[in-house]
Write an enzyme that holds these catalytic residues in place. Structure first.
Site, mmCIF file in Angstrom:
data_model
loop_
_atom_site.group_PDB
_atom_site.id
_atom_site.type_symbol
_atom_site.label_atom_id
_atom_site.label_comp_id
_atom_site.label_asym_id
_atom_site.label_seq_id
_atom_site.Cartn_x
_atom_site.Cartn_y
_atom_site.Cartn_z
ATOM 1 C CB ALA A 11 -1.027 0.127 1.198
ATOM 2 N NE ARG A 21 0.955 6.847 -12.859
ATOM 3 C CZ ARG A 21 0.665 5.733 -13.320
ATOM 4 N NH1 ARG A 21 -0.603 5.856 -14.032
ATOM 5 N NH2 ARG A 21 1.331 4.585 -13.068
ATOM 6 C CB SER A 38 8.702 -1.666 -3.490
ATOM 7 O OG SER A 38 7.914 -2.110 -4.791
ATOM 8 C CB CYS A 42 1.739 -13.183 -1.866
ATOM 9 S SG CYS A 42 0.383 -12.265 -1.281
ATOM 10 C CB VAL A 83 7.097 6.187 12.324
ATOM 11 C CG1 VAL A 83 6.130 7.221 12.729
ATOM 12 C CG2 VAL A 83 7.654 6.640 11.084
ATOM 13 C CG ASP A 286 -2.096 -6.495 4.257
ATOM 14 O OD1 ASP A 286 -3.103 -6.297 3.528
ATOM 15 O OD2 ASP A 286 -1.305 -7.108 4.263
ATOM 16 C CG ASN A 308 -0.361 -3.678 -4.596
ATOM 17 O OD1 ASN A 308 0.768 -3.200 -5.009
ATOM 18 N ND2 ASN A 308 -0.160 -4.840 -3.968
ATOM 19 C CE1 TYR A 429 -16.150 -28.226 -25.192
ATOM 20 C CE2 TYR A 429 -17.264 -27.656 -27.325
ATOM 21 C CZ TYR A 429 -16.533 -28.497 -26.609
ATOM 22 O OH TYR A 429 -16.330 -29.872 -27.027
ATOM 23 C CD1 TRP A 437 -23.851 -28.616 -21.961
ATOM 24 C CD2 TRP A 437 -24.457 -26.537 -21.511
ATOM 25 N NE1 TRP A 437 -25.034 -28.292 -22.818
ATOM 26 C CE2 TRP A 437 -25.260 -27.040 -22.487
ATOM 27 C CE3 TRP A 437 -24.809 -25.319 -20.884
ATOM 28 C CZ2 TRP A 437 -26.452 -26.239 -23.102
ATOM 29 C CZ3 TRP A 437 -25.716 -24.654 -21.486
ATOM 30 C CH2 TRP A 437 -26.663 -25.202 -22.341
#
Lengths: 465, 465
Positions: A11, A21, A38, A42, A83, A286, A308, A429, A437
């Site tokens: 985040a 940006r 960064s 995961c 911090v 998180d 993110n 398919y 199906w």
């Protein structure tokens, strides 16, 4: 305009990049307590399992952007900076630089708390014992890798959630004998309904993991400061490596110190723009609650994509833009050995708990045309609201990418689609990819009937049987 | 109530089964000209490539239900019965029984035309020459298999559509030297935009197929009634096996004889209930036009799922029910060697031709997290309407099931979703399955900008470059 970001992983870095940006002039500083920014946390189990590119044990492959690259974008990154306090009225933070040992005060106009989560540690794991690890960040991964290279042979994993399951695979594939201890009666308890948890448990056992459910850990056995085993209510289990994977908690110390309100879940409460109740303080990732679009409730669901996305939203808003986080639908996916598992929306259990009148159907079919040699079993549970037919969720257990079908259901949950909408879809398919199906269409056909007829959708005990 | 179904493959058998389920008393008869009913014609290339279960060369694995099984459901199936005429006023058909050689008249209350398509044969392929085949039905497949077992070594495939591409793979994997002749400048011309067709062409070449585009076939070389080569404008190509795969045509002879109206496409025109303009006559499956939900136009898109679905709709309606075919969004998927290709909605070319103000973005990324060893290239084109941001289509070239992501776009096309809807989706992320920002989300982010900014989305010539 001075933007201060606390936390430089998903985040935090997303926020800093987006802010840059949208505002080329803002002064943007990221304060990160560790040596790494960064990176894809995961991916940690996959460096351990040797599934990643690059040199064996190189956790650097998980890094998306280095501090130098951020610097080139005009974002100041300070590593090893803790911090330790916030003065929201003065709009300053207190920062401890671990390299110099000095503490200083930094002013801000807008402050983002992206402090993430930390691994929960039961009392018995509180002491600093060699060979006992959590797996949240790169140093954790490196410490486990070091123990593996030191010749660890027997691992005990405590906790059968995503991380515990993934690490069970990693360590088994590294040649260790793995015991997984889960205090509940089944693994994957938060992700799946009971019959699907059983499929996951069976997968572990088939792969040679010694899975012990209903097991309480009482303590550790150690020798010379290093772990030698885990004590359970059924006796000791020997181990030279222990992974504690009993869940995560939002890292809210700083938020609370700043007077930021937490939600019922214990995570930081924010609005759709990622604003906290304290003027000038935002939160993302998180550490935050998110809106679950199916129940409309605020929940704590710490997952990478949402983190993110919240970061980007906060980044835009902190420099005066207007972005909104759309919430999540509870999508998650994981691999455990040769099986893939995915879910989105609500399980039947979650729907019941939310007070919804839900019904589920189960389908055990094949991912590709049944006559193809490479067809594998695919178990699907689809859940909808009785009467309205609104889709509520889906669970999948299969092989490889077949369970990525979950994204079709996630798409429908976003638009509050009905079972009928799914049943009508023109899905792709060809024999190497599905039956004519697709399992989603067959399941939708059956669920449509159950929704209309008010049948009970109670699961057969074992969809794979 | 007497239901007569002409054609016993996808649509015909689906209709008969549905009619039986909705009306236990109707007399239901299926008249099929060949020896086979209820088989998956899409599986034919995979029996040839040995990708199917069962004995090598056993086309029986493609059969979903046998005539005996249908009989057990109370559906009369007559094989080797040609329907040679219809008297719509008298509500009778003329049937030729090839076993007895006799022709008789059969009455009906409701008649379903499920006559499908037949393979187009250019003039040069009109003669009956040994070693020259199309691949539409099981006898075609068996004839090719017989030639393979007879020791065919050099194959020429004429036509680079789905069937030609799939058979190129099948025959190459059976050890033949394969030349594919395509009269257009590229293969897969009806499925993909030019840059994506190039990726498919490159795949063929990489796999050792001698691909010759811009090649006109002038005729066949034969010796003793057996093919020895194909004559092109550039000279001869020797071959002991030739597959003609230049497209299919709706088999409308019977429909026309009955006074049934055809659409502009040349296929049978039906309403959403599969009713033709002639009272008591219905049509379903590949012989029909379908509504394209993106353009709202009637088109001829003969594909397996739609055929089955139309059959079900017709079956319900013929016995007095009320079902509607929702139309298609143009989804298709195929494998060619180690690459998978999928598309849905409209290509940029198709959108342009439909008069839409469309814009596309191209993304070449990875299907799984980039640091995973098993990550493969995934090329995506996403197309939307400028201004409104309505999604119009997507094209994928990748590996394995990764291109099944097309179903997410198909889902959005059904609900006339916008790029923005896709960009907000909570898609499944874990490193073995995708990047944290799935390629769909990244592409949506870029397309959202292109849609707003009115950028030109003209393709770079080679997305894979």
């Amino acid at each position: 305009m001075r933007i201060l970001v606390v936390g430089g992983v998903a985040a935090g870095m997303s926020a800093a990049s987006r802010a840059r940006r949208h505002d080329p002039h803002a002064r943007i500083t990221v304060l990160e307590r560790s040596d790494w920014i960064s990176y894809g946390a995961c991916g940690l189990p996959y460096v351990l399992s040797r599934d990643t590119r690059g040199d064996p044990g190189d956790f650097g492959v998980l890094v998306a952007r280095t501090p130098e690259q951020m610097q080139d974008q005009g974002i100041d990154v300070h590593l090893r900076h803790d911090v330790t306090g916030v003065d929201a009225a003065a709009r300053t933070v207190r920062v401890h630089d671990r390299d110099t040992g000095r503490t200083r005060t930094e002013p801000y106009d807008q402050l983002l708390l992206a402090t993430g989560v930390h691994a929960a540690r039961p009392d018995w794991a509180a002491r600093d014992v060699a060979g006992v690890h959590v797996l949240r960040d790169i140093p954790d991964g490196q410490a486990i890798e070091a123990d593996l290279q030191r010749g660890a042979r027997r691992a005990v994993i405590v906790g059968g959630g995503y991380i515990g399951l993934e690490v069970a695979e990693s360590l088994t594939r590294r040649g260790l004998h793995v015991t997984l201890l889960e205090h509940a009666g089944q693994v994957a308890g938060r992700a799946l309904d009971p019959a699907y948890r059983d499929l996951v448990g069976q997968t572990l056992r088939d792969a040679g993991v010694d899975l012990r459910t209903g097991t309480q850990v009482r303590g550790l056995h150690t020798r010379a400061g290093r772990v030698t085993g885990v004590e359970t209510q059924d006796g000791p289990v020997s181990a030279d490596l222990v992974i504690v994977a009993v869940g995560v908690r939002p890292s809210t110390d700083l938020a609370r110190a700043a007077g930021v309100r937490l939600g019922r879940s214990g995570a930081v409460s924010v609005d759709a723009r990622q604003r906290t109740n304290v003027d000038g303080i935002w939160a993302a990732g998180d550490v935050c609650e998110v809106t679950h679009r199916v129940t409309r409730r605020r929940v704590h669901l710490p997952l990478g994509l949402a983190a993110n996305r919240m970061g980007r939203v906060a980044g835009v808003n902190m420099v005066g833009g207007d972005a909104r986080f759309p919430g999540v639908v509870g999508t998650a996916i994981f691999r455990v050995f040769d099986r893939s598992v995915a879910r989105t929306g609500l399980t039947q259990d979650e729907a019941d708990a939310a007070g919804l009148d839900a019904v589920s159907v189960d389908l055990s079919s094949r991912d590709h045309a049944g006559y193809m040699r490479d067809a594998h079993d695919l178990h699907v549970r689809l859940t909808a609201e009785r009467g309205s037919g609104r889709l509520l969720g889906a669970q999948f257990v299969g092989v490889g990418d077949a369970v990525k079908r979950v994204d079709v259901i996630a798409a429908l949950l976003h638009s509050r689609g009905r079972v009928h909408d799914l049943a009508e879809m023109d899905l792709a398919y060809a024999p190497p990819f599905s039956s004519v199906w697709d399992v989603l269409l067959v399941a939708a056909g059956r669920l449509g009937k159950a929704v209309r007829e008010g049948q009970t959708g109670r699961p057969p005990p074992h969809p794979g049987a």
